[in-house]
Enzyme design. Sequence first.
Site, PDB file in Angstrom:
ATOM      1  N   ASN A   1      -9.909   6.342  -3.399  1.00 55.72           N
ATOM      2  CA  ASN A   1      -8.612   6.031  -3.993  1.00 55.72           C
ATOM      3  C   ASN A   1      -7.749   7.268  -3.760  1.00 55.72           C
ATOM      4  O   ASN A   1      -8.019   8.328  -4.324  1.00 55.72           O
ATOM      5  CB  ASN A   1      -8.770   5.745  -5.488  1.00 55.72           C
ATOM      6  N   VAL A   2      -6.720   7.118  -2.937  1.00 58.62           N
ATOM      7  CA  VAL A   2      -5.953   8.304  -2.510  1.00 58.62           C
ATOM      8  C   VAL A   2      -5.243   9.007  -3.664  1.00 58.62           C
ATOM      9  O   VAL A   2      -4.825  10.154  -3.523  1.00 58.62           O
ATOM     10  CB  VAL A   2      -4.927   7.952  -1.403  1.00 58.62           C
TER      11      VAL A   2
ATOM     12  N   ALA B   1      12.268   5.245  -1.705  1.00 56.63           N
ATOM     13  CA  ALA B   1      12.284   6.656  -2.136  1.00 56.63           C
ATOM     14  C   ALA B   1      10.957   7.340  -1.809  1.00 56.63           C
ATOM     15  O   ALA B   1      10.940   8.495  -1.384  1.00 56.63           O
ATOM     16  CB  ALA B   1      12.564   6.736  -3.637  1.00 56.63           C
TER      17      ALA B   1
ATOM     18  N   SER C   1       8.561   4.774   7.050  1.00 52.39           N
ATOM     19  CA  SER C   1       9.017   3.387   7.194  1.00 52.39           C
ATOM     20  C   SER C   1      10.498   3.451   7.556  1.00 52.39           C
ATOM     21  O   SER C   1      11.159   4.473   7.314  1.00 52.39           O
ATOM     22  CB  SER C   1       8.814   2.676   5.860  1.00 52.39           C
TER      23      SER C   1
ATOM     24  N   TYR D   1      10.137   2.109  -3.446  1.00 49.13           N
ATOM     25  CA  TYR D   1       9.339   2.172  -2.204  1.00 49.13           C
ATOM     26  C   TYR D   1      10.056   3.047  -1.179  1.00 49.13           C
ATOM     27  O   TYR D   1       9.477   3.954  -0.584  1.00 49.13           O
ATOM     28  CB  TYR D   1       9.139   0.764  -1.644  1.00 49.13           C
TER      29      TYR D   1
ATOM     30  N   ASN E   1      -2.328   6.637   5.631  1.00 42.31           N
ATOM     31  CA  ASN E   1      -1.785   5.293   5.849  1.00 42.31           C
ATOM     32  C   ASN E   1      -1.716   4.464   4.573  1.00 42.31           C
ATOM     33  O   ASN E   1      -0.825   3.629   4.426  1.00 42.31           O
ATOM     34  CB  ASN E   1      -2.653   4.575   6.902  1.00 42.31           C
TER      35      ASN E   1
ATOM     36  N   LYS F   1       9.113   6.709   0.691  1.00 37.60           N
ATOM     37  CA  LYS F   1       9.061   6.947   2.139  1.00 37.60           C
ATOM     38  C   LYS F   1       9.998   8.098   2.545  1.00 37.60           C
ATOM     39  O   LYS F   1       9.765   8.760   3.551  1.00 37.60           O
ATOM     40  CB  LYS F   1       9.357   5.652   2.903  1.00 37.60           C
TER      41      LYS F   1
HETATM   42  N1  LIG Z   1       3.737  -3.837   6.427  1.00 39.22           N
HETATM   43  C1  LIG Z   1       4.955  -3.309   6.571  1.00 39.22           C
HETATM   44  O1  LIG Z   1       5.962  -4.013   6.684  1.00 39.22           O
HETATM   45  C2  LIG Z   1       5.122  -1.811   6.636  1.00 39.22           C
HETATM   46  C3  LIG Z   1       6.325  -1.290   7.146  1.00 39.22           C
HETATM   47  C4  LIG Z   1       6.517   0.074   7.182  1.00 39.22           C
HETATM   48  C5  LIG Z   1       5.520   0.917   6.717  1.00 39.22           C
HETATM   49  N2  LIG Z   1       4.364   0.400   6.224  1.00 39.22           N
HETATM   50  C6  LIG Z   1       3.368   1.323   5.684  1.00 39.22           C
HETATM   51  O2  LIG Z   1       2.151   1.215   6.414  1.00 39.22           O
HETATM   52  C7  LIG Z   1       1.047   1.515   5.557  1.00 39.22           C
HETATM   53  C8  LIG Z   1       0.000   0.413   5.665  1.00 39.22           C
HETATM   54  O3  LIG Z   1       0.593  -0.817   5.276  1.00 39.22           O
HETATM   55  P1  LIG Z   1      -0.021  -2.248   5.645  1.00 39.22           P
HETATM   56  O4  LIG Z   1       1.113  -3.124   5.952  1.00 39.22           O
HETATM   57  O5  LIG Z   1      -1.118  -2.097   6.623  1.00 39.22           O
HETATM   58  O6  LIG Z   1      -0.584  -2.668   4.216  1.00 39.22           O
HETATM   59  P2  LIG Z   1      -1.841  -3.568   3.819  1.00 39.22           P
HETATM   60  O7  LIG Z   1      -1.569  -4.006   2.431  1.00 39.22           O
HETATM   61  O8  LIG Z   1      -2.127  -4.583   4.858  1.00 39.22           O
HETATM   62  O9  LIG Z   1      -3.051  -2.522   3.827  1.00 39.22           O
HETATM   63  C9  LIG Z   1      -3.035  -1.399   2.975  1.00 39.22           C
HETATM   64  C10 LIG Z   1      -4.460  -0.891   2.793  1.00 39.22           C
HETATM   65  O10 LIG Z   1      -4.375   0.224   1.888  1.00 39.22           O
HETATM   66  C11 LIG Z   1      -5.389   0.080   0.914  1.00 39.22           C
HETATM   67  N3  LIG Z   1      -5.020   0.767  -0.325  1.00 39.22           N
HETATM   68  C12 LIG Z   1      -4.115   0.367  -1.273  1.00 39.22           C
HETATM   69  N4  LIG Z   1      -4.098   1.238  -2.285  1.00 39.22           N
HETATM   70  C13 LIG Z   1      -4.991   2.221  -1.971  1.00 39.22           C
HETATM   71  C14 LIG Z   1      -5.406   3.405  -2.631  1.00 39.22           C
HETATM   72  N5  LIG Z   1      -4.915   3.749  -3.833  1.00 39.22           N
HETATM   73  N6  LIG Z   1      -6.321   4.190  -2.016  1.00 39.22           N
HETATM   74  C15 LIG Z   1      -6.837   3.837  -0.813  1.00 39.22           C
HETATM   75  N7  LIG Z   1      -6.497   2.720  -0.154  1.00 39.22           N
HETATM   76  C16 LIG Z   1      -5.572   1.926  -0.734  1.00 39.22           C
HETATM   77  C17 LIG Z   1      -5.534  -1.429   0.719  1.00 39.22           C
HETATM   78  O11 LIG Z   1      -6.797  -1.737   0.133  1.00 39.22           O
HETATM   79  C18 LIG Z   1      -5.378  -1.934   2.139  1.00 39.22           C
HETATM   80  O12 LIG Z   1      -6.612  -1.979   2.835  1.00 39.22           O
HETATM   81  C19 LIG Z   1       1.637   1.712   4.161  1.00 39.22           C
HETATM   82  O13 LIG Z   1       1.813   3.094   3.907  1.00 39.22           O
HETATM   83  C20 LIG Z   1       2.982   1.020   4.242  1.00 39.22           C
HETATM   84  O14 LIG Z   1       3.913   1.527   3.315  1.00 39.22           O
HETATM   85  C21 LIG Z   1       4.128  -0.951   6.197  1.00 39.22           C
END
Ligand SMILES: NC(=O)c1ccc[n+]([C@@H]2O[C@H](COP(=O)([O-])OP(=O)(O)OC[C@H]3O[C@@H](n4cnc5c(N)ncnc54)[C@H](O)[C@@H]3O)[C@@H](O)[C@H]2O)c1
Length: 266
Positions: A60-61, A155, A140, A153, A88, A157
């Site tokens: 858990n980060v 903020a 993002s 969110y 990530n 980023k």
């Molecule tokens: N999907 C989008 O549109 C998008 C756009 C821009 C940026 N991002 C960024 O990319 C990253 C990944 O997003 P995604 O779309 O793959 O999301 P996702 O929800 O598909 O996957 C996120 C993963 O993070 C894990 N996670 C959540 N909380 C956690 C914690 N406290 N500790 C460890 N792991 C945890 C989840 O279990 C999941 O496996 C994020 O930082 C998100 O903000 C996503």
Amino acid sequence: MASKTVFITGAAAGIGRKAAVSFARKGYTVGGYDIDEVGLKSLKDEIEDLGGTAVVGHLNVTDADEFAERLAEFTATTGGRLDVLVNNAGILVAGKFEELKIATIHREIDINTKGVANGLHAAFPYLKATKGSVAISMASASAIYGQAELASYSATKHYVRAITEALDIEWGSYGIRLAAIWPLYVQTAMTENIKTGTTDSLGIKLGPQDVADVIVKAAEPGLYSKLTHQIHWTVGTQTALLAMGSRFSPIWLTRLVNKRLAHGGH
Ligand SMILES: NC(=O)c1ccc[n+]([C@@H]2O[C@H](COP(=O)([O-])OP(=O)(O)OC[C@H]3O[C@@H](n4cnc5c(N)ncnc54)[C@H](O)[C@@H]3O)[C@@H](O)[C@H]2O)c1
């Protein structure tokens, strides 16, 4: 250990998972960490089926001690080597700010900002000890200008953007590079049930592999990116245009564009 190594948070699903598999295909030893241990098990199987090497574990980060322990365990298997950290893990909470529960907003801030700080802080000694290392974090397109209906969110980023820029300067003397990845909306579980003005006006056009490809590029930049010391990596044409537009237009115009986009189909 001869192979390069990468430690990825939020590796069980979405962008993190695609990045983990992409690094494995390139021969990296992959450390995949997440709170979803079922997803991690299937990630390990997927990488091993490809002939790759994966170490996976619960993280858990938001827990700084657990982050430091997992990094110590992973690097114990790699001879102390950490070529790439990928911060990530993240969550997205959408909606009118005043209607969201404050505990939900706090959770998003904890994961998206403290989680990144925890990772950078704990990884520093290993990155410093590894020549040519890089710490990559997920920003993002919402770090270009504050986003309506994604206020907190967006903020978080901006935090990722700033800490990446600042530490890239601070840690340059140790030979550590930093990079931030800037996608617009991506088709993952994160965006499955999200509907805002900007999802209406801009759509959700990217897939997680598009982002993973850019993460790998940021880890292994080409000559031009090296010469220009590229820190920010946009994903897709829409983000590149929005980022470029905001750089060259006055702030009032950027606000107006963001306001128009936020009203989307409403
Ligand atoms: N999907 C989008 O549109 C998008 C756009 C821009 C940026 N991002 C960024 O990319 C990253 C990944 O997003 P995604 O779309 O793959 O999301 P996702 O929800 O598909 O996957 C996120 C993963 O993070 C894990 N996670 C959540 N909380 C956690 C914690 N406290 N500790 C460890 N792991 C945890 C989840 O279990 C999941 O496996 C994020 O930082 C998100 O903000 C996503």
